[in-house]
Design an enzyme around this catalytic site. Structure first.
Site, PDB file in Angstrom:
ATOM      1  N   LYS A  22       0.827  -1.210   0.000  1.00  0.00           N
ATOM      2  CA  LYS A  22       0.000   0.000   0.000  1.00  0.00           C
ATOM      3  C   LYS A  22       0.860   1.258   0.000  1.00  0.00           C
ATOM      4  O   LYS A  22       0.631   2.175  -0.794  1.00  0.00           O
ATOM      5  CB  LYS A  22      -0.901   0.016   1.241  1.00  0.00           C
ATOM      6  CG  LYS A  22      -1.573   1.350   1.490  1.00  0.00           C
ATOM      7  CD  LYS A  22      -2.406   1.368   2.759  1.00  0.00           C
ATOM      8  CE  LYS A  22      -1.696   1.825   3.984  1.00  0.00           C
ATOM      9  NZ  LYS A  22      -1.634   3.273   4.216  1.00  0.00           N
ATOM     10  N   ASN A  23       1.814   1.334   0.911  1.00  0.00           N
ATOM     11  CA  ASN A  23       2.529   2.600   1.067  1.00  0.00           C
ATOM     12  C   ASN A  23       3.498   2.883  -0.082  1.00  0.00           C
ATOM     13  O   ASN A  23       3.914   4.029  -0.270  1.00  0.00           O
ATOM     14  CB  ASN A  23       3.209   2.676   2.445  1.00  0.00           C
ATOM     15  CG  ASN A  23       2.165   2.882   3.538  1.00  0.00           C
ATOM     16  OD1 ASN A  23       1.018   3.243   3.245  1.00  0.00           O
ATOM     17  ND2 ASN A  23       2.544   2.645   4.783  1.00  0.00           N
ATOM     18  N   ARG A  93      -4.397  10.514   3.756  1.00  0.00           N
ATOM     19  CA  ARG A  93      -3.176  11.165   4.220  1.00  0.00           C
ATOM     20  C   ARG A  93      -2.156  11.266   3.068  1.00  0.00           C
ATOM     21  O   ARG A  93      -1.499  12.282   2.887  1.00  0.00           O
ATOM     22  CB  ARG A  93      -2.581  10.321   5.352  1.00  0.00           C
ATOM     23  CG  ARG A  93      -1.233  10.758   5.812  1.00  0.00           C
ATOM     24  CD  ARG A  93      -1.339  12.006   6.623  1.00  0.00           C
ATOM     25  NE  ARG A  93      -0.033  12.571   6.877  1.00  0.00           N
ATOM     26  CZ  ARG A  93       0.141  13.745   7.458  1.00  0.00           C
ATOM     27  NH1 ARG A  93      -0.886  14.457   7.836  1.00  0.00           N
ATOM     28  NH2 ARG A  93       1.341  14.207   7.656  1.00  0.00           N
ATOM     29  N   CYS A 117      -5.280   8.412   8.788  1.00  0.00           N
ATOM     30  CA  CYS A 117      -5.406   7.877  10.142  1.00  0.00           C
ATOM     31  C   CYS A 117      -5.122   8.954  11.172  1.00  0.00           C
ATOM     32  O   CYS A 117      -4.225   9.767  11.000  1.00  0.00           O
ATOM     33  CB  CYS A 117      -4.427   6.726  10.357  1.00  0.00           C
ATOM     34  SG  CYS A 117      -4.954   5.198   9.595  1.00  0.00           S
ATOM     35  N   ARG A 122      -0.151  15.405  12.771  1.00  0.00           N
ATOM     36  CA  ARG A 122       0.620  14.877  11.633  1.00  0.00           C
ATOM     37  C   ARG A 122       1.116  16.053  10.791  1.00  0.00           C
ATOM     38  O   ARG A 122       0.529  16.391   9.774  1.00  0.00           O
ATOM     39  CB  ARG A 122      -0.236  13.885  10.828  1.00  0.00           C
ATOM     40  CG  ARG A 122      -0.657  12.699  11.684  1.00  0.00           C
ATOM     41  CD  ARG A 122      -1.299  11.601  10.904  1.00  0.00           C
ATOM     42  NE  ARG A 122      -0.379  10.935   9.991  1.00  0.00           N
ATOM     43  CZ  ARG A 122      -0.707   9.894   9.248  1.00  0.00           C
ATOM     44  NH1 ARG A 122      -1.924   9.388   9.322  1.00  0.00           N
ATOM     45  NH2 ARG A 122       0.173   9.349   8.434  1.00  0.00           N
ATOM     46  N   ASP A 305       3.778   0.675  12.110  1.00  0.00           N
ATOM     47  CA  ASP A 305       2.556   0.153  11.499  1.00  0.00           C
ATOM     48  C   ASP A 305       2.279  -1.307  11.889  1.00  0.00           C
ATOM     49  O   ASP A 305       1.260  -1.874  11.493  1.00  0.00           O
ATOM     50  CB  ASP A 305       2.613   0.294   9.964  1.00  0.00           C
ATOM     51  CG  ASP A 305       2.613   1.758   9.548  1.00  0.00           C
ATOM     52  OD1 ASP A 305       2.267   2.621  10.374  1.00  0.00           O
ATOM     53  OD2 ASP A 305       2.971   2.042   8.379  1.00  0.00           O
ATOM     54  N   ARG A 397      -9.185   0.090   3.822  1.00  0.00           N
ATOM     55  CA  ARG A 397      -8.261   1.053   3.208  1.00  0.00           C
ATOM     56  C   ARG A 397      -6.939   0.390   2.860  1.00  0.00           C
ATOM     57  O   ARG A 397      -6.275   0.791   1.903  1.00  0.00           O
ATOM     58  CB  ARG A 397      -7.962   2.197   4.190  1.00  0.00           C
ATOM     59  CG  ARG A 397      -8.986   3.280   4.253  1.00  0.00           C
ATOM     60  CD  ARG A 397      -8.472   4.413   5.135  1.00  0.00           C
ATOM     61  NE  ARG A 397      -7.066   4.655   4.870  1.00  0.00           N
ATOM     62  CZ  ARG A 397      -6.174   5.009   5.793  1.00  0.00           C
ATOM     63  NH1 ARG A 397      -6.542   5.195   7.033  1.00  0.00           N
ATOM     64  NH2 ARG A 397      -4.916   5.214   5.470  1.00  0.00           N
TER      65      ARG A 397
HETATM   66  C1  EPZ Z   1       4.052   7.082   6.672  1.00  0.00           C
HETATM   67  O1  EPZ Z   1       3.300   8.162   7.180  1.00  0.00           O
HETATM   68  C2  EPZ Z   1       3.102   5.917   6.497  1.00  0.00           C
HETATM   69  N1  EPZ Z   1       2.089   6.300   5.536  1.00  0.00           N
HETATM   70  C3  EPZ Z   1       2.474   5.555   7.845  1.00  0.00           C
HETATM   71  O2  EPZ Z   1       1.738   4.369   7.644  1.00  0.00           O
HETATM   72  C4  EPZ Z   1       3.590   5.238   8.859  1.00  0.00           C
HETATM   73  O3  EPZ Z   1       3.025   5.074  10.133  1.00  0.00           O
HETATM   74  C5  EPZ Z   1       4.620   6.365   8.902  1.00  0.00           C
HETATM   75  O4  EPZ Z   1       5.088   6.679   7.563  1.00  0.00           O
HETATM   76  C6  EPZ Z   1       5.847   6.011   9.744  1.00  0.00           C
HETATM   77  O5  EPZ Z   1       6.447   4.852   9.230  1.00  0.00           O
HETATM   78  C7  EPZ Z   1       2.348   6.188   4.233  1.00  0.00           C
HETATM   79  O6  EPZ Z   1       3.415   5.756   3.809  1.00  0.00           O
HETATM   80  C8  EPZ Z   1       1.258   6.582   3.315  1.00  0.00           C
HETATM   81  P1  EPZ Z   1       6.235  10.269   8.718  1.00  0.00           P
HETATM   82  P2  EPZ Z   1       3.914   9.629   7.185  1.00  0.00           P
HETATM   83  O7  EPZ Z   1       6.273  11.536   7.977  1.00  0.00           O
HETATM   84  O8  EPZ Z   1       4.753   9.780   5.989  1.00  0.00           O
HETATM   85  C9  EPZ Z   1       6.885  13.441  12.259  1.00  0.00           C
HETATM   86  C10 EPZ Z   1      -0.146   2.962   7.727  1.00  0.00           C
HETATM   87  O9  EPZ Z   1      -0.661   2.455   8.756  1.00  0.00           O
HETATM   88  N2  EPZ Z   1       6.883  14.460  11.194  1.00  0.00           N
HETATM   89  O10 EPZ Z   1       7.329   9.278   8.516  1.00  0.00           O
HETATM   90  O11 EPZ Z   1       2.788  10.569   7.404  1.00  0.00           O
HETATM   91  C11 EPZ Z   1       5.508  12.836  12.477  1.00  0.00           C
HETATM   92  O12 EPZ Z   1       4.739  13.629  13.344  1.00  0.00           O
HETATM   93  C12 EPZ Z   1       0.300   4.410   7.722  1.00  0.00           C
HETATM   94  O13 EPZ Z   1       0.000   2.356   6.662  1.00  0.00           O
HETATM   95  C13 EPZ Z   1       7.195  15.771  11.480  1.00  0.00           C
HETATM   96  O14 EPZ Z   1       7.460  16.122  12.632  1.00  0.00           O
HETATM   97  O15 EPZ Z   1       4.827   9.557   8.489  1.00  0.00           O
HETATM   98  C14 EPZ Z   1       5.869  11.486  13.066  1.00  0.00           C
HETATM   99  O16 EPZ Z   1       6.090  11.587  14.435  1.00  0.00           O
HETATM  100  C15 EPZ Z   1      -0.299   5.192   8.807  1.00  0.00           C
HETATM  101  N3  EPZ Z   1       7.190  16.702  10.468  1.00  0.00           N
HETATM  102  C16 EPZ Z   1       7.194  11.124  12.374  1.00  0.00           C
HETATM  103  O17 EPZ Z   1       7.692  12.352  11.857  1.00  0.00           O
HETATM  104  C17 EPZ Z   1       6.903  16.362   9.178  1.00  0.00           C
HETATM  105  O18 EPZ Z   1       6.930  17.237   8.302  1.00  0.00           O
HETATM  106  C18 EPZ Z   1       7.087  10.133  11.217  1.00  0.00           C
HETATM  107  O19 EPZ Z   1       6.119  10.591  10.277  1.00  0.00           O
HETATM  108  C19 EPZ Z   1       6.598  15.027   8.878  1.00  0.00           C
HETATM  109  C20 EPZ Z   1       6.591  14.085   9.912  1.00  0.00           C
END
Ligand code: EPZ
Length: 428
Positions: A22-23, A93, A117, A122, A305, A397
């Site tokens: 998916k991702n 998202r 989610c 976020r 995840d 989803r």
């Molecule tokens: C991706 O989300 C995945 N989604 C999520 O999977 C997954 O939980 C996450 O990565 C972490 O592995 C997709 O790939 C579509 P991040 P993403 O930016 O990209 C902080 C699932 O269940 N952060 O890596 O939104 C944030 O708050 C989904 O399949 C900032 O501070 O996650 C978090 O604590 C849900 N500033 C951490 O980084 C930013 O600009 C990681 O978030 C961006 C993120």
């Protein structure tokens, strides 16, 4: 409204074919916007998030042809206006990836603030910081993020946090920028590597994906391609925990065992037997599970995840386990649902302390988000009696044909439609 009804206690036996990731798919579909030709994407998972993402491109003007359940062809050349409204993107998202792809192609993007989610704040500050270093300016007006640049020029970006989304978005914006972009402290997830491979198959020059430092040499244009998406690491991990929960002997086909190493290591610690082959793994659980501690980390650490699913099986492990959620602020909302099934879990901030009980008992629960929903399914498979799971749109989803796949390995699971107080059973 639809529910899943699971009668727990059946041991699982047989084979499950894991779908495409998916991702990876939700990054690769928007990346098609950058190409000058038709992209054929294979091993695509047949799930709501992918259907929605393809629909967003279609409504923006792309032509999308569904070749079969796991193959689509997208011709992005009909997209003329780089705007994705709230109506289009509100359920997703990953729609934030439209920012990087539209900016990279049109030097302009207007995308509604993303949904997806809900597990705490976020932010997208790192995405926007990256776009800024490439020369773009942004503003937020009426719930839309508006980004534009006269031209994009490669730069040096050090991410303050390891972010999958920011790494993807900056890659998308940089592939056609002038000169070289370097992303330091980049995310290393398998889907980052898959996106880089996809972009390179279109003629991009992206190097180092899968390490901390990604270097992108901008190219003038990208062509159409044929590409097959990697198997879903988290779907595979979820079935591994399903077998651990219910017991049994199941082979997962179409997996990359290397991507599963952190999950395999934890399950082995818990006493699950895992045999690895080239593109399949065999998962066997006979004895009672043993406790272990888990801390989520960016790849190659234990994936956030998979945190709810492993917590679901730790509830029936011998002894006390500690789960430390180190990626998201608020990813324990499902705990209340597991407690309804008899789990003994206390949560303090980012820590959950789980006292293993003999067995969970079926109960009415809900899927509070995608992986939380998966955890309910995992818990229910090993529980005594019947569990009814509501809000299964979250599960759909991200999981292809969960009823069909679990039924094929012996689970007693049905999807029930409840309408006007009448319960109607639908086929799996
Ligand atoms: C991706 O989300 C995945 N989604 C999520 O999977 C997954 O939980 C996450 O990565 C972490 O592995 C997709 O790939 C579509 P991040 P993403 O930016 O990209 C902080 C699932 O269940 N952060 O890596 O939104 C944030 O708050 C989904 O399949 C900032 O501070 O996650 C978090 O604590 C849900 N500033 C951490 O980084 C930013 O600009 C990681 O978030 C961006 C993120």
């Amino acid at each position: 409204m639809e529910k899943l009804v699971i009668n727990g206690g059946n041991r699982l036996h047989g084979e499950v074919k894991i779908s495409g990731a998916k991702n990876a798919a939700v990054a690769i579909i928007p990346a098609v916007i950058l190409s000058d030709g038709v992209c054929r994407i294979e091993n695509i998972p047949n799930i709501m998030d992918v259907i929605l993402m393809a629909k967003i491109l279609q409504e923006m003007g792309a032509s999308v042809k569904v070749v079969d359940k796991s193959v689509i062809e997208i011709d992005p050349r009909g997209i003329r206006i780089p705007v994705a409204t709230y109506e289009l993107v509100r359920h997703m998202r990953a729609s934030s990836y439209l920012m990087g792809a539209l900016l990279g192609n049109f030097l302009r993007a207007e995308v509604a603030l993303p949904g997806g989610c809900d597990f705490g704040v976020r932010p997208v500050d790192q995405h926007l910081k990256g776009f800024g270093i490439l020369g773009a300016k942004h503003s937020v007006e009426g719930g839309m993020i508006k980004i534009k640049a006269d031209k994009l020029v490669g730069g040096h970006i050090y991410l303050d946090v390891v972010s999958v989304g920011a790494t993807v978005n900056i890659m998308l914006a940089a592939v056609k920028a002038e000169g070289r972009t370097t992303i330091e402290n980049a995310a290393k997830e398998p889907h980052i590597v898959d996106l880089a491979n996809f972009l390179n198959s279109m003629g991009a020059d992206v190097r180092g994906a899968g390490t901390d430092v990604i270097k992108i040499n901008g190219v003038k244009s990208l062509r159409g391609t044929t590409y097959s998406i990697i198997p879903d690491q988290i779907e595979a991990g979820t079935y591994m925990t399903a077998v651990a929960s219910a017991g049994g002997d199941v082979t997962l086909k179409n997996v990359i065992p290397k991507h599963l190493e952190s999950i395999t290591a934890k399950l082995r610690e818990m006493g699950v037997v895992i045999e690895e082959y080239d593109d399949s793994i065999r998962v066997v659980r006979e004895d009672r599970l043993k406790r272990c501690n888990v801390k989520t980390m960016p790849h190659p650490g234990f994936p956030t995840d998979m945190q709810p699913q492993i917590a679901a099986i730790l509830t029936i492990a011998d002894g006390t386990s500690i789960v430390n959620e180190a990626v998201w602020d608020n990813r324990f909302r499902y705990v209340e649902e597991l407690r309804r099934m008899g789990a003994a879990i206390s949560v303090d901030g980012k820590l959950a302390v789980i006292e293993g009980v003999d067995q969970l008992e079926g109960a009415p629960v809900k899927a509070t988000d995608l992986r939380a929903g998966a955890a309910m399914v995992v818990a229910a498979l090993g529980a005594k009696g019947t569990t009814e799971i509501e809000d299964i749109q979250h599960i759909e989803r991200g999981y292809e044909d969960v009823v069909g796949k679990l039924t094929a390995i012996g689970a007693d699971i049905k999807k029930i439609e409840t309408a006007n107080d009448q319960t109607v059973q639908t086929a799996g």
